[in-house]
Design a protein around this motif. Structure first.
Motif, PDB file in Angstrom:
ATOM      1  N   ALA B  35       3.422   1.894   7.384  1.00  0.00           N
ATOM      2  CA  ALA B  35       3.421   0.524   6.693  1.00  0.00           C
ATOM      3  C   ALA B  35       3.633   0.512   5.311  1.00  0.00           C
ATOM      4  CB  ALA B  35       2.073   0.152   7.257  1.00  0.00           C
ATOM      5  N   PHE B  36       4.362  -0.242   4.859  1.00  0.00           N
ATOM      6  CA  PHE B  36       4.739  -0.311   3.337  1.00  0.00           C
ATOM      7  C   PHE B  36       4.572   0.979   2.795  1.00  0.00           C
ATOM      8  CE2 PHE B  36       2.768  -4.619   4.341  1.00  0.00           C
ATOM      9  CZ  PHE B  36       3.703  -5.353   3.270  1.00  0.00           C
ATOM     10  N   ALA B  37       5.624   1.889   3.448  1.00  0.00           N
ATOM     11  CA  ALA B  37       5.730   3.508   2.957  1.00  0.00           C
ATOM     12  C   ALA B  37       6.190   3.380   1.608  1.00  0.00           C
ATOM     13  CB  ALA B  37       6.621   3.915   3.740  1.00  0.00           C
ATOM     14  N   ASP B  38       7.015   2.663   1.067  1.00  0.00           N
ATOM     15  CA  ASP B  38       7.626   2.424  -0.406  1.00  0.00           C
ATOM     16  C   ASP B  38       6.623   2.045  -1.292  1.00  0.00           C
ATOM     17  OD1 ASP B  38       9.876   4.024   0.430  1.00  0.00           O
ATOM     18  OD2 ASP B  38      10.851   2.065   0.828  1.00  0.00           O
ATOM     19  N   HIS B  39       5.625   1.275  -0.735  1.00  0.00           N
ATOM     20  CA  HIS B  39       4.416   0.707  -1.728  1.00  0.00           C
ATOM     21  C   HIS B  39       3.319   1.698  -1.651  1.00  0.00           C
ATOM     22  CE1 HIS B  39       2.001  -2.059  -3.465  1.00  0.00           C
ATOM     23  NE2 HIS B  39       2.587  -3.258  -3.151  1.00  0.00           N
ATOM     24  N   THR B  40       3.648   2.762  -2.350  1.00  0.00           N
ATOM     25  CA  THR B  40       2.918   4.105  -2.517  1.00  0.00           C
ATOM     26  C   THR B  40       1.471   4.041  -2.443  1.00  0.00           C
ATOM     27  OG1 THR B  40       4.701   4.896  -3.641  1.00  0.00           O
ATOM     28  CG2 THR B  40       3.188   6.495  -2.909  1.00  0.00           C
ATOM     29  N   ASP B  41       0.984   3.171  -3.380  1.00  0.00           N
ATOM     30  CA  ASP B  41      -0.744   2.722  -3.634  1.00  0.00           C
ATOM     31  C   ASP B  41      -0.983   2.428  -2.499  1.00  0.00           C
ATOM     32  OD1 ASP B  41       0.052   3.677  -6.257  1.00  0.00           O
ATOM     33  OD2 ASP B  41      -0.204   1.668  -7.013  1.00  0.00           O
ATOM     34  N   PHE B  42      -0.281   1.126  -1.761  1.00  0.00           N
ATOM     35  CA  PHE B  42      -1.066   0.628  -0.800  1.00  0.00           C
ATOM     36  C   PHE B  42      -1.129   1.265   0.543  1.00  0.00           C
ATOM     37  CE2 PHE B  42      -0.840  -2.539   2.880  1.00  0.00           C
ATOM     38  CZ  PHE B  42      -2.244  -3.043   2.659  1.00  0.00           C
ATOM     39  N   ASN B  43       0.259   2.168   0.693  1.00  0.00           N
ATOM     40  CA  ASN B  43       0.146   3.111   1.942  1.00  0.00           C
ATOM     41  C   ASN B  43      -0.891   4.150   1.814  1.00  0.00           C
ATOM     42  OD1 ASN B  43       1.699   5.589   2.837  1.00  0.00           O
ATOM     43  ND2 ASN B  43       2.136   4.129   4.171  1.00  0.00           N
ATOM     44  N   ASN B  44      -1.024   4.593   0.481  1.00  0.00           N
ATOM     45  CA  ASN B  44      -2.190   5.735   0.358  1.00  0.00           C
ATOM     46  C   ASN B  44      -3.485   4.812   0.729  1.00  0.00           C
ATOM     47  OD1 ASN B  44      -0.456   7.718  -0.374  1.00  0.00           O
ATOM     48  ND2 ASN B  44      -0.576   7.359  -2.531  1.00  0.00           N
ATOM     49  N   LYS B  45      -3.802   4.025   0.202  1.00  0.00           N
ATOM     50  CA  LYS B  45      -5.100   3.337   0.675  1.00  0.00           C
ATOM     51  C   LYS B  45      -5.374   3.108   2.143  1.00  0.00           C
ATOM     52  CE  LYS B  45      -5.818   0.258  -3.333  1.00  0.00           C
ATOM     53  NZ  LYS B  45      -5.761  -0.985  -3.702  1.00  0.00           N
ATOM     54  N   LEU B  46      -4.290   2.627   2.749  1.00  0.00           N
ATOM     55  CA  LEU B  46      -4.306   2.632   4.259  1.00  0.00           C
ATOM     56  C   LEU B  46      -4.477   4.102   4.897  1.00  0.00           C
ATOM     57  CD1 LEU B  46      -1.183   0.236   5.038  1.00  0.00           C
ATOM     58  CD2 LEU B  46      -3.653  -0.328   5.382  1.00  0.00           C
ATOM     59  N   LYS B  47      -3.905   4.834   4.325  1.00  0.00           N
ATOM     60  CA  LYS B  47      -3.982   6.254   5.119  1.00  0.00           C
ATOM     61  C   LYS B  47      -5.255   7.102   4.563  1.00  0.00           C
ATOM     62  CE  LYS B  47       0.062   8.047   4.133  1.00  0.00           C
ATOM     63  NZ  LYS B  47       1.511   8.465   4.261  1.00  0.00           N
ATOM     64  N   ASN B  48      -5.786   6.658   3.516  1.00  0.00           N
ATOM     65  CA  ASN B  48      -6.845   7.140   3.278  1.00  0.00           C
ATOM     66  C   ASN B  48      -8.326   6.204   3.843  1.00  0.00           C
ATOM     67  OD1 ASN B  48      -5.691   9.213   1.821  1.00  0.00           O
ATOM     68  ND2 ASN B  48      -5.595   8.106  -0.029  1.00  0.00           N
ATOM     69  N   ASN B  49      -7.902   5.248   4.557  1.00  0.00           N
ATOM     70  CA  ASN B  49      -9.009   4.428   5.274  1.00  0.00           C
ATOM     71  C   ASN B  49      -9.809   3.762   4.601  1.00  0.00           C
ATOM     72  OD1 ASN B  49      -8.549   5.046   8.063  1.00  0.00           O
ATOM     73  ND2 ASN B  49      -9.406   7.107   7.842  1.00  0.00           N
ATOM     74  N   GLN B  50      -9.256   3.507   3.125  1.00  0.00           N
ATOM     75  CA  GLN B  50      -9.951   2.533   2.041  1.00  0.00           C
ATOM     76  C   GLN B  50      -9.545   0.970   2.578  1.00  0.00           C
ATOM     77  OE1 GLN B  50      -7.801   4.283  -1.081  1.00  0.00           O
ATOM     78  NE2 GLN B  50      -9.752   5.690  -1.514  1.00  0.00           N
ATOM     79  N   VAL B  51      -8.813   0.628   3.465  1.00  0.00           N
ATOM     80  CA  VAL B  51      -8.683  -0.677   3.738  1.00  0.00           C
ATOM     81  C   VAL B  51      -9.529  -1.114   4.946  1.00  0.00           C
ATOM     82  CG1 VAL B  51      -6.866  -2.379   4.422  1.00  0.00           C
ATOM     83  CG2 VAL B  51      -6.497  -0.744   2.746  1.00  0.00           C
ATOM     84  N   PRO B  52     -10.565  -1.843   4.997  1.00  0.00           N
ATOM     85  CA  PRO B  52     -11.383  -2.107   6.076  1.00  0.00           C
ATOM     86  C   PRO B  52     -10.436  -3.009   7.363  1.00  0.00           C
ATOM     87  CG  PRO B  52     -12.491  -2.885   4.321  1.00  0.00           C
ATOM     88  CD  PRO B  52     -11.083  -2.135   3.762  1.00  0.00           C
ATOM     89  N   LYS B  53     -10.685  -2.655   8.491  1.00  0.00           N
ATOM     90  CA  LYS B  53     -10.218  -3.742   9.599  1.00  0.00           C
ATOM     91  C   LYS B  53     -10.618  -4.887   9.304  1.00  0.00           C
ATOM     92  CE  LYS B  53     -10.035  -0.470  13.268  1.00  0.00           C
ATOM     93  NZ  LYS B  53     -10.535  -0.070  14.764  1.00  0.00           N
ATOM     94  N   GLY B  54      -9.666  -5.817   9.466  1.00  0.00           N
ATOM     95  CA  GLY B  54      -9.964  -7.367   9.184  1.00  0.00           C
ATOM     96  C   GLY B  54      -9.617  -7.782   7.930  1.00  0.00           C
ATOM     97  N   SER B  55      -9.104  -6.936   7.147  1.00  0.00           N
ATOM     98  CA  SER B  55      -8.705  -7.276   5.875  1.00  0.00           C
ATOM     99  C   SER B  55      -7.185  -8.160   5.735  1.00  0.00           C
ATOM    100  CB  SER B  55      -8.252  -6.152   4.943  1.00  0.00           C
ATOM    101  OG  SER B  55      -9.473  -5.269   4.836  1.00  0.00           O
TER     102      SER B  55
END
Ligand code: SF4
Lengths: 430, 164
Positions: B35-55
């Motif tokens: 998801a948003f693979a080229d938007h590296t910051d956001f993609n990293n946040k997702l993969k590091n579980n820094q984005v809670p469900k329901g965001s």
């Protein structure tokens, strides 16, 4: 109240005398097309049948077409495995309209469908590809859907929850000047409408410019209608449609030629004077960022691509070959050619277009989607600039988010190959 | 209630949401990593579980334009995100409904990254800014698919009805 062309097609496919704009209906599907993403459709299809105790059979194998084109020959083991699954699925389900990786029958889905006469006027055509809009060139109501939606079509033979779309009528009159063609016309229109100007609507093309345009040109218009957000682009069928289907696609059965009612109600009507058009170009990174070629002339280009379902047909290759014959592509610029189908490839070979292009320095790739979607061939380096006859220039589209893509006609692409910079084919490109 | 974790402009294409080079990956369960693979910051946040469900992702007009690839909807669904946009591109909206990705059409939405958002009936409430924005409801027929839990169960019901 009269009906637009698309209302008539939908009403017929619903077995109803009329449908109103905004009605939610479930038309019968006459043709359901997928490419490599058919592998995902297969997965969703078996999910639908899960725990039903029923054997998963498609509703009608004769109305399904599967064309391998996006990554041919396979670039990875993963793709090859997906392709293998589709090959086996088509065998098992009896899907005869399967176009494998072959030099006789292969090509890009949106070229194969018209070429083989699979699309007829009045049909409802769905495809798991947004450029399914192309087939409106033959008078079908044709639109892109997702894989799960397709799995539902494979199951039921109807497409659920179609809202009868409103229509924008586009009247195009006047004679296009030399070196200006259908691609310039559609780029201009997208610039006027913007990327979302036709969202949820159909573009219906009329006028003497359209009537005298070949099916190849009409395919360009309908192909790119989706870049203005349109559900579908449609040219109501006429004598040219019949000529194409009889002479080029070998269709023998009776054709159903409908026309919109004279009192049909349109959302709006746009008038375009084709005689006034200059060569157009879509600048990075949106398709509606349209300028005239003159405005961006002299930008250095690293890679030029001629091909795709938009402009990879015989007339496109002929136009490029005519400009490049006996000349050389500028050093520092590379050119890739990928014809839209193997039939086109073989014909271009016979007529000497391919040798003229190769002698000028172009690389002839195998028919397929190739560099268009940036997964397979012809990726761009960091900060490189590409000029392509394809249909999308979104950031990263050609495989590298740090590159730029401009979109243009084959004439502009070929003229620019000679100079290595974006060039107007009317000046020096001949 | 959830936070806006990403704010994007108009005309965000499916090439940005799910780049074409990952399209050999098809199964809905495999797509969220890209998801948003080229938007590296956001993609990293997702993969590091820094984005809670329901965001929430807040977008402008024509979100999801371009290719019909369904991965663009399944990759966001995988993280249980909700997309609030001024409006959506047709195919993306239909794919989201089919796959159960929560989408909210909200033509006047104003929100920034970090804002707290609440969906309350027919409005989106931006708690941080203390403002409310009206939601454009989906056509009834779409709602039937959502109520069935997506197009797969909906089609299964129809299939069984036809056979009965
Ligand atoms: S050539 Fe490009 S636009 Fe056409 S079907 Fe292939 S990937 Fe899509």
């Amino acid at each position: 109240m009269g009906m637009t062309y698309v209302q008539k097609v939908i009403a017929a496919a619903c077995n109803r005398p009329t449908v109103a704009i905004g009605d939610v209906v479930e038309p019968e599907v006459h043709l359901a097309m997928s490419h490599e993403n058919g592998a995902l459709v297969m997965n969703q299809f078996s999910e639908i049948y899960k725990d039903t105790g029923l054997e998963a059979r498609v509703w009608n194998p004769d109305r399904i077409a599967i064309i391998l084109d996006h990554r041919v020959p396979a670039e990875s083991s993963k793709t090859a495995t997906n392709q293998k699954k589709l090959r086996e699925f088509c065998g098992k389900q009896g899907i005869a309209r399967f176009h494998d990786i072959r030099g006789d029958e292969g090509g890009i889905c949106h070229q194969i469908l018209p070429e083989y006469g699979y699309v007829r006027p009045g049909m409802v055509v769905v495809g798991t590809d947004s450029h399914t809009t192309s087939h409106g060139a033959l008078g079908a109501f044709a639109f892109g859907i997702g894989a799960t939606e397709m799995a539902s079509v494979w199951t039921l033979g109807h497409i659920l929850n179609v809202e009868v779309p409103g229509t924008i009528r586009v009247n195009v009159n006047g004679k296009l000047s030399p070196f200006v063609g259908p691609k310039d016309l559609i780029l201009y229109l997208i610039g006027q409408l913007t990327a979302e100007g036709a969202n949820f609507k159909v573009l219906e093309f009329h006028g003497d410019t359209i009537r005298s345009m070949s099916t190849s040109g009409r395919l360009v218009l309908c192909n790119m209608s989706v870049e203005a957000g349109a559900t579908s682009g449609i040219v109501p069928p006429d004598t040219e449609t019949q000529r194409y289907l009889r002479e080029e696609a070998g269709v023998k059965d009776e054709l159903q030629l409908m026309t919109p009612d004279v009192d049909a109600v349109y959302e709006k009507t746009l008038e375009i004077n084709a005689a006034r058009l200059d060569p157009q170009i879509a600048c990075p990174h949106t398709v509606d960022n349209i300028k005239t070629v003159k405005e961006v002339a002299n930008i250095k280009v690293d890679q030029i691509v001629i091909g795709s379902c938009t402009n990879g047909r015989l007339d496109d290759l002929a136009a490029a070959a005519q400009i490049l014959k006996g000349k050389k592509i500028a050093r520092g610029t590379r050119m890739l050619i990928f014809p839209a189908s193997w039939r086109i490839y073989r014909e271009a070979l016979q007529r000497g277009y391919l040798s003229a292009l190769a002698e000028a320095g172009a690389v002839i790739c195998n028919p397929g989607c190739g560099p268009c979607l940036g997964v397979h061939q012809g990726a761009l380096g960091d900060k490189e600039v590409a000029l392509a006859t394809t249909n999308r220039n979104f950031k990263g589209r050609m495989g590298n988010p740090n590159s730029e893509v401009y979109l243009c006609s084959p004439e502009v692409a070929a003229a620019s190959a000679l100079t290595g910079t974006i060039s107007d084919p009317r000046e020096g490109g001949r | 209630m959830g936070k806006v974790v990403l704010k994007v402009a108009d005309d965000i294409s499916t090439d940005i949401i799910y780049p074409g080079r990952f399209m050999a990956t098809v199964l809905p369960t495999e797509t969220p990593q890209f998801a948003f693979a080229d938007h590296t910051d956001f993609n990293n946040k997702l993969k590091n579980n820094q984005v809670p469900k329901g965001s929430y992702i807040v977008a402008g007009q024509n979100f999801g334009c371009g290719s019909s690839r369904e991965q663009a909807a399944s990759c966001l669904k995988g993280w249980e995100l909700t997309v609030i946009a001024k409006h959506f591109s047709r195919i993306f909206l239909q794919n989201s409904i089919n796959l159960g990705l929560a989408t909210v059409i909200c033509p006047d939405i104003l929100a920034d990254e970090g804002d707290e958002i609440e969906i309350a009936g027919e409005v989106v409430r931006n708690v941080t800014k203390g403002k409310e924005f009206k939601i454009t409801p989906l056509p009834k027929a779409r709602q039937a698919i959502i109520d069935a839990g997506g197009l797969i169960p909906y089609t299964r019901q129809r299939l069984l009805m036809n056979k009965a």
